[in-house]
Design a protein around this motif. Structure first.
Motif, mmCIF file in Angstrom:
data_model
loop_
_atom_site.group_PDB
_atom_site.id
_atom_site.type_symbol
_atom_site.label_atom_id
_atom_site.label_comp_id
_atom_site.label_asym_id
_atom_site.label_seq_id
_atom_site.Cartn_x
_atom_site.Cartn_y
_atom_site.Cartn_z
ATOM 1 N N SER A 139 0.805 -1.223 0.000
ATOM 2 C CA SER A 139 0.000 0.000 0.000
ATOM 3 C C SER A 139 0.835 1.269 0.000
ATOM 4 O O SER A 139 0.301 2.362 -0.187
ATOM 5 N N THR A 140 2.149 1.174 0.209
ATOM 6 C CA THR A 140 2.991 2.356 0.245
ATOM 7 C C THR A 140 3.133 2.965 -1.148
ATOM 8 O O THR A 140 3.023 2.278 -2.175
ATOM 9 N N GLY A 141 3.402 4.274 -1.187
ATOM 10 C CA GLY A 141 3.485 4.978 -2.460
ATOM 11 C C GLY A 141 4.545 4.439 -3.384
ATOM 12 O O GLY A 141 4.364 4.405 -4.610
ATOM 13 N N GLY A 142 5.680 3.998 -2.844
ATOM 14 C CA GLY A 142 6.757 3.503 -3.683
ATOM 15 C C GLY A 142 6.358 2.281 -4.483
ATOM 16 O O GLY A 142 6.710 2.139 -5.670
ATOM 17 N N THR A 143 5.607 1.367 -3.861
ATOM 18 C CA THR A 143 5.154 0.165 -4.564
ATOM 19 C C THR A 143 4.150 0.527 -5.648
ATOM 20 O O THR A 143 4.166 -0.052 -6.753
ATOM 21 N N LEU A 144 3.278 1.484 -5.369
ATOM 22 C CA LEU A 144 2.310 1.917 -6.377
ATOM 23 C C LEU A 144 3.023 2.578 -7.558
ATOM 24 O O LEU A 144 2.645 2.368 -8.712
ATOM 25 N N VAL A 145 4.056 3.366 -7.271
ATOM 26 C CA VAL A 145 4.831 3.966 -8.360
ATOM 27 C C VAL A 145 5.556 2.879 -9.144
ATOM 28 O O VAL A 145 5.682 2.959 -10.381
ATOM 29 N N LEU A 146 6.044 1.846 -8.451
ATOM 30 C CA LEU A 146 6.694 0.728 -9.139
ATOM 31 C C LEU A 146 5.725 0.050 -10.104
ATOM 32 O O LEU A 146 6.090 -0.259 -11.258
ATOM 33 N N LEU A 147 4.491 -0.186 -9.662
ATOM 34 C CA LEU A 147 3.485 -0.777 -10.545
ATOM 35 C C LEU A 147 3.219 0.118 -11.749
ATOM 36 O O LEU A 147 3.116 -0.348 -12.885
ATOM 37 N N ALA A 148 3.125 1.430 -11.489
ATOM 38 C CA ALA A 148 2.939 2.375 -12.589
ATOM 39 C C ALA A 148 4.154 2.370 -13.511
ATOM 40 O O ALA A 148 4.027 2.532 -14.731
ATOM 41 N N GLY A 149 5.348 2.190 -12.941
ATOM 42 C CA GLY A 149 6.564 2.130 -13.752
ATOM 43 C C GLY A 149 6.580 0.936 -14.679
ATOM 44 O O GLY A 149 7.042 1.031 -15.830
ATOM 45 N N VAL A 150 6.076 -0.208 -14.210
ATOM 46 C CA VAL A 150 5.988 -1.394 -15.073
ATOM 47 C C VAL A 150 5.046 -1.107 -16.238
ATOM 48 O O VAL A 150 5.338 -1.457 -17.396
ATOM 49 N N GLY A 151 3.921 -0.461 -15.941
ATOM 50 C CA GLY A 151 3.005 -0.083 -17.015
ATOM 51 C C GLY A 151 3.617 0.940 -17.955
ATOM 52 O O GLY A 151 3.408 0.894 -19.171
ATOM 53 N N THR A 152 4.389 1.869 -17.381
ATOM 54 C CA THR A 152 5.071 2.879 -18.202
ATOM 55 C C THR A 152 6.032 2.225 -19.181
ATOM 56 O O THR A 152 6.098 2.594 -20.365
ATOM 57 N N ALA A 153 6.807 1.251 -18.703
ATOM 58 C CA ALA A 153 7.764 0.555 -19.571
ATOM 59 C C ALA A 153 7.057 -0.064 -20.762
ATOM 60 O O ALA A 153 7.553 -0.009 -21.900
ATOM 61 N N ALA A 154 5.885 -0.646 -20.519
ATOM 62 C CA ALA A 154 5.129 -1.258 -21.616
ATOM 63 C C ALA A 154 4.600 -0.206 -22.584
ATOM 64 O O ALA A 154 4.642 -0.385 -23.808
ATOM 65 N N MET A 155 4.139 0.922 -22.049
ATOM 66 C CA MET A 155 3.529 1.947 -22.900
ATOM 67 C C MET A 155 4.540 2.674 -23.780
ATOM 68 O O MET A 155 4.234 3.039 -24.907
ATOM 69 N N ILE A 156 5.746 2.901 -23.245
ATOM 70 C CA ILE A 156 6.717 3.684 -24.024
ATOM 71 C C ILE A 156 7.771 2.803 -24.682
ATOM 72 O O ILE A 156 8.713 3.301 -25.296
ATOM 73 N N GLY A 157 7.610 1.481 -24.561
ATOM 74 C CA GLY A 157 8.453 0.578 -25.319
ATOM 75 C C GLY A 157 9.807 0.256 -24.718
ATOM 76 O O GLY A 157 10.789 0.111 -25.455
ATOM 77 N N VAL A 158 9.895 0.119 -23.384
ATOM 78 C CA VAL A 158 11.146 -0.288 -22.736
ATOM 79 C C VAL A 158 11.036 -1.766 -22.364
ATOM 80 O O VAL A 158 10.155 -2.153 -21.606
ATOM 81 N N ARG A 159 11.925 -2.595 -22.917
ATOM 82 C CA ARG A 159 11.899 -4.031 -22.643
ATOM 83 C C ARG A 159 12.338 -4.318 -21.201
ATOM 84 O O ARG A 159 12.989 -3.494 -20.563
ATOM 85 N N PRO A 160 11.990 -5.518 -20.687
ATOM 86 C CA PRO A 160 12.289 -5.830 -19.282
ATOM 87 C C PRO A 160 13.756 -5.685 -18.897
ATOM 88 O O PRO A 160 14.070 -5.103 -17.848
ATOM 89 N N ARG A 161 14.691 -6.199 -19.716
ATOM 90 C CA ARG A 161 16.091 -6.137 -19.334
ATOM 91 C C ARG A 161 16.593 -4.691 -19.222
ATOM 92 O O ARG A 161 17.198 -4.320 -18.214
ATOM 93 N N PRO A 162 16.340 -3.835 -20.239
ATOM 94 C CA PRO A 162 16.748 -2.424 -20.087
ATOM 95 C C PRO A 162 16.043 -1.718 -18.931
ATOM 96 O O PRO A 162 16.630 -0.853 -18.284
ATOM 97 N N ALA A 163 14.788 -2.101 -18.672
ATOM 98 C CA ALA A 163 14.053 -1.476 -17.559
ATOM 99 C C ALA A 163 14.723 -1.795 -16.225
ATOM 100 O O ALA A 163 14.869 -0.919 -15.359
ATOM 101 N N VAL A 164 15.160 -3.056 -16.057
ATOM 102 C CA VAL A 164 15.862 -3.436 -14.822
ATOM 103 C C VAL A 164 17.185 -2.697 -14.712
ATOM 104 O O VAL A 164 17.575 -2.234 -13.636
ATOM 105 N N ARG A 165 17.908 -2.570 -15.859
ATOM 106 C CA ARG A 165 19.173 -1.838 -15.842
ATOM 107 C C ARG A 165 18.962 -0.387 -15.444
ATOM 108 O O ARG A 165 19.773 0.194 -14.711
ATOM 109 N N GLU A 166 17.884 0.204 -15.925
ATOM 110 C CA GLU A 166 17.590 1.597 -15.562
ATOM 111 C C GLU A 166 17.278 1.717 -14.072
ATOM 112 O O GLU A 166 17.667 2.682 -13.423
ATOM 113 N N TRP A 167 16.590 0.706 -13.509
ATOM 114 C CA TRP A 167 16.277 0.743 -12.077
ATOM 115 C C TRP A 167 17.563 0.661 -11.260
ATOM 116 O O TRP A 167 17.758 1.427 -10.311
#
Length: 538
Positions: A356-384
């Protein structure tokens, strides 16, 4: 068991309070006078706080270390957990160049740097504060302003000063929710009073921003847009906090302020070349005149829209209850502390809101963001992982300062300072915001300052015959003005604009504004405690 003592030094409250300020004075002197890096100043201040707790206040070494460890965990989760994930979303938009598209979109709203400061630092920064808070608004707003041609120091100062009015309702209302929990006051009543204080601040801050950008000329030529923006922001924040939801107060205020500003014909008028030449002393990005496809502009705004949607969904009662089901509550090891009244302190039990904390909700939104703007899982993890590495010194600063705050709180140092201030009697209404400001200046978090001093403010108010709601709210409202001088916010601002190690220089530039606006808030609270503005209270 360790029992806090309010007069451990020579049986004197004044001397005990003086000794208790040593960790705070150490941090501020090392930052402002010695110009030490913020994470080193924080670690040094933590060492002083631990020494005071052990030698002067009699707290056992094991319990002191346990208190510091709890502060470190709180600094990592939820505070830096929110910042890391919010900046991760930002880094992904940079990777796909959608951040550049968003920046160009903001730049096309107006080419007047003074208006750009209002749109980006005040309105967009408030939206980021509403969604993530804890440094993300300062970092992202400052980067945008530098890209538009603002000199790095000016961009950092503008971003820091702008990050004031929305802070009390930031991170989906976390500070006021915490304040209500620690004081036992109803959330609606606390949020209502805060919503009758910070909107008055919102009327002043936009005027300060245009002055910071372009001096007296900026104030003379753009005071109308600044006032309209501030008034719309203030009205929406007041209405939402009093009649809708404290969690949504900043979202409504940010959108209302931006809409009012863009609806004003004069705000979109091109700036005179002398103004641009005098204000934009940095290097302006060469791509600002590129026309972007509408589809890509929508994708550039989509991450922030997704964050709004995720947080709004999380506020629906059934969803909120479901997310709260994952929260873990456990006894904190090697810590058994009672307050001076003999009651166990809340830190003996630790609450870990995993989902329920804000950071986890932002993380969920970040996963959706990666899909919407075309960032694949491996580069997304590297960016994190790259985000964590980039923030390594900021993480060290935040955790060390919060460890310092927890040691001061659990050893009784914070309570002694608070009781000494509360002894001011009739002057308590004036000093109440100062206490909140002091807490945020040290911890960097209005939430933490409310946790530290909220209950004390209510106790002092009842002893002196003042309104508990007023002084509790004053703690949060005064606290927002300490955020611009907090070590971690200074560190984040410097890192964002390429001024690493210059935190002390930045502190000297924003400190006068922090103190000046604090005096305004002190005056507001004093008048609200009397018949002059007492009618403002619910």
């Amino acid at each position: 068991m360790f029992i806090q003592d309010l007069e451990p030094v020579a049986d004197s409250l004044a001397l005990s309070a003086l000794v208790a300020t040593l960790p705070l004075v150490t941090v501020l002197v090392l930052l402002g006078a010695v110009r030490m890096r913020a994470h080193r100043a924080g670690l040094t201040g933590l060492a002083v706080a631990a020494a005071v707790a052990w030698l002067a206040y009699g707290m056992p070494v094991v319990q002191t270390a346990s208190a510091a460890a709890q502060g470190v965990l709180f600094g990592l989760f939820p505070i830096m957990w929110i910042v890391v994930n919010a900046l991760w979303v930002y880094r992904m938009t940079v990777r796909t160049q959608h951040f550049d598209i968003l920046r160009r979109s903001f730049g096309r709203l107006s080419d007047d740097p003074r208006i750009q400061a209002l749109v980006i630092a005040f309105c967009f920064g408030a939206l980021l504060e509403a969604l993530a808070g804890f440094g993300a608004p300062v970092a992202i707003s400052a980067v945008m302003l530098v890209a538009l041609g603002f000199e790095p120091v000016k961009a950092a100062v503008v971003a820091l000063v702008a990050n004031t009015a929305p802070v009390a309702f930031g991170a989906m209302g976390t500070p006021v929710v915490t304040l209500a929990q620690v004081t036992g006051l109803p959330l609606d009543s606390v949020a209502s009073v805060v919503g009758r204080q910070t909107p008055l601040l919102a009327l002043v801050v936009p005027l300060v921003l245009v002055f910071l950008v372009d001096g007296r000329r900026g104030l003379r030529e753009t005071w109308v847009p600044a006032l309209v923006c501030g008034a719309a922001f203030a009205a929406a924040q007041f209405a939402a906090s009093n009649y809708v939801s404290a969690q949504l107060a900043d979202i409504g205020a940010a959108l209302a302020g931006a809409a009012a500003l863009m609806a004003l014909p004069g705000a979109r008028r091109p700036a005179a070349e002398p103004v641009r030449a005098a204000v934009l002393t940095g290097v302006r990005s060469e791509d600002l005149d590129i026309e972007d496809p509408r589809r890509e502009v929508v994708r550039a705004y989509a991450p922030y829209g997704l964050i709004v949607a995720v947080f709004s969904l999380a506020q629906i009662p059934p969803v909120k209850d479901f997310l709260a089901g994952a929260t873990q509550v456990f006894d904190w090891p090697l810590l058994d502390v009672e307050g001076p009244d003999g009651e166990p302190v809340g830190a003996n039990v630790f609450t870990l809101p995993l989902v329920s904390t804000g950071g986890t909700l932002v993380l969920l939104a970040g996963v959706g963001t990666a899909a919407m703007i075309g960032v694949r899982p491996r580069p997304a993890v590297r960016e994190w992982l790259g985000t964590v590495y980039e923030l390594r010194f900021a993480i060290l600063t935040v955790t060390s300062v919060l460890a310092l705050a927890y040691v001061m709180n659990l050893s009784g140092q914070a309570a002694v300072i608070g009781h000494y201030v509360a002894a001011a009697g009739a002057g308590l209404a004036f000093l109440s915001p100062v206490l909140g400001w002091f807490g945020v200046a040290v911890s960097g978090s209005d939430t933490s300052a409310n946790a530290l001093f909220g209950a004390l403010q209510v106790t002092a108010a009842r002893q002196s015959g003042l309104s508990p709601d007023l002084l509790a709210a004053a703690n949060s409202s005064g606290g927002v003005l300490g955020k611009m001088i907090s070590p971690q916010n200074l560190t984040i601002a410097c890192a964002a604009v390429g001024l690493a190690g210059k935190e002390g220089d930045l502190l000297r530039k924003v400190l006068p504004w922090s103190i000046g606006l604090l005096l305004v808030m002190c005056l507001i609270v004093v008048l609200q405690s009397t018949a002059v503005l007492g009618w403002m209270l619910p």
